[in-house]
Design a protein around this motif. Structure first.
Motif, short mmCIF file in Angstrom:
data_model
loop_
_atom_site.label_atom_id
_atom_site.label_comp_id
_atom_site.label_asym_id
_atom_site.label_seq_id
_atom_site.Cartn_x
_atom_site.Cartn_y
_atom_site.Cartn_z
N ARG A 42 0.84 -1.22 0.00
CA ARG A 42 0.00 0.00 0.00
C ARG A 42 0.86 1.25 0.00
NH1 ARG A 42 -2.90 -2.80 3.43
NH2 ARG A 42 -2.18 -1.69 5.27
N ARG A 71 3.75 1.58 -1.21
CA ARG A 71 4.31 1.75 -2.55
C ARG A 71 3.26 2.35 -3.49
NH1 ARG A 71 5.33 -3.20 -6.55
NH2 ARG A 71 4.25 -1.97 -8.13
N LEU A 72 2.03 1.82 -3.42
CA LEU A 72 0.98 2.32 -4.30
C LEU A 72 0.64 3.78 -3.99
CD1 LEU A 72 -1.36 -0.84 -4.39
CD2 LEU A 72 0.27 -0.06 -6.14
N PHE A 73 0.63 4.10 -2.71
CA PHE A 73 0.41 5.50 -2.34
C PHE A 73 1.52 6.38 -2.92
CE2 PHE A 73 -2.39 4.21 1.33
CZ PHE A 73 -3.47 5.01 0.95
N LYS A 91 -1.03 5.64 -7.13
CA LYS A 91 -1.97 4.72 -7.75
C LYS A 91 -3.20 4.44 -6.90
CE LYS A 91 1.36 2.64 -10.82
NZ LYS A 91 2.61 1.88 -10.86
N LEU A 92 -3.23 5.00 -5.70
CA LEU A 92 -4.42 4.90 -4.85
C LEU A 92 -4.99 6.30 -4.65
CD1 LEU A 92 -3.51 2.29 -2.09
CD2 LEU A 92 -4.97 2.02 -4.07
#
Lengths: 225, 225
Positions: B180, B182-184, B188-189
């Motif tokens: 998460r 990484r995605l933040f 991407k979130l």
DNA sequence: GTCTATAGGCTGATAGAC
DNA sequence: GTCTATCAGCCTATAGAC
């Protein structure tokens, strides 16, 4: 009965059959032992296929792994989108999401564990093709919940945290079933085993009660749509 | 200042320091890459220790893995038992269980992921020493819930399924935090990141609402014990 | 498409110097 | 207790026969 003509007996088993056997065996092996722990020899043996077939059909172990992710996510994402876009109240959609998830698991029992490992690895094997599919699944619950809050049907929770608590419990439950079954079989869990459907129902009830909007002092109808 | 006398500078850093550095680095590596994916060379490099130290101090990679499980479970089990035996109503105990879990994770951030992989493996590395500790943790929520049902404070749910839904969500949340993040970081979130405390609170609310006994038509006091 | 044989690389463990 | 050098075993991938 021509036992010697193996090729004829196997019919056009070739390609398609071999590929599916490999994908199924590999999903289980990746789930049980992780990417590095699942050797190509082990996967091929379980699939009753020659290990050179992995390179031939998938270009290697990595390609096999990728093929499993893609072929599982693609149809799942379609169903998730259909659910999200269906014209129903959020509480119904959440209930159906749980059913949908359980239905997908029934087709690919070891996928939750394999995917969980992938997530634990920080998504190391998810490329530009897989990641968008993953993110779509990631957004389904979030969007349903956000809609339910806007409409006043659900209380004001954080959609992302709600997604994580729901999908986390579901993934965990299905991914860890093998260990529980072992513990049950060895008599180490002093309780009766419940079928997966019982957990599905449990989660549906927890979500319904946990997210329901607070009842106004004495409102008569918060039942219907 | 005697830079050359390395041994003096490091003081009695030796044994204890080296062992702890290895256990900490290894927990992260096992969490990220699994038992087979975490090579002893990688672990030793992250710990800034010579890889031969793994065999010297732990008798090998397997021994290092085992030492991490034992040293983490032992104190955790003590706290779980203390909570379970505390003289409080079940709803309070469940709330504190979530806090306790979060507190343990704060000390060993990568343990949930490592342990989750262990469970996915069917508990392959849990021997007669570790398994009882694991089962104790396994029973804590179950017993608190059973007590709460007997006392009428909680509605009549299945204690095992309740345990699985709660601990599953918690373990999943903390184990998957790296992805998460990484995605933040990559944008991407499309939502704001919440601190772990927000998830703790979310779970506490979901459990409280999801397990509360149905209110009798108009009972005044279901508050006290 | 399938299989056998083998090449080439990496891994965990340890002997022996310090 | 620590480090360097080394080795035997295992792993993935593939060339080439069928």
């Amino acid at each position: 009965m021509q036992e010697s003509r193996k090729k004829k007996v196997r019919g056009r088993q070739g390609s398609v059959f071999t590929k599916e056997a490999l994908m199924s065996a590999a999903a289980a092996a990746f789930a049980d032992r992780g990417f590095d722990g699942a050797t190509v020899e082990f996967i091929a043996r379980k699939a009753r296929v020659n290990k050179a077939m992995i390179s031939y059909h998938f270009g290697g172990k990595e390609g096999l792994y990728h093929a499993i992710l893609l072929s599982t996510f693609a149809p799942a994402v379609e169903r998730m989108k259909a659910l999200r876009d269906s014209d129903q109240p959020a509480d119904q959609q959440l209930k159906q999401f749980v059913d949908l998830f359980a239905g997908l698991v029934a087709r690919q029992p070891r996928f939750p564990a394999m995917m969980l490992r992938e997530v634990l690895s920080g998504g190391r094997h998810m490329d530009e093709e897989i990641l968008p599919l993953f993110l779509t699944v990631f957004s389904t619950v979030r969007e349903i919940v956000a809609k339910g809050i806007r409409s006043g049907q659900l209380r004001s929770v954080d959609p992302l945290l709600t997604h994580l608590s729901l999908i986390g419990a579901l993934v965990f439950y299905f991914a860890t079933e093998p260990l529980r079954d072992r513990l049950f079989a060895e008599g180490k869990l002093p309780v009766v085993k419940q079928p997966p459907a019982a957990f599905v129902k449990h989660m549906q009830e927890m979500v319904a009660r946990g997210l329901a909007a607070e009842l106004p002092k004495d409102a008569p109808g918060s039942t219907g749509d």
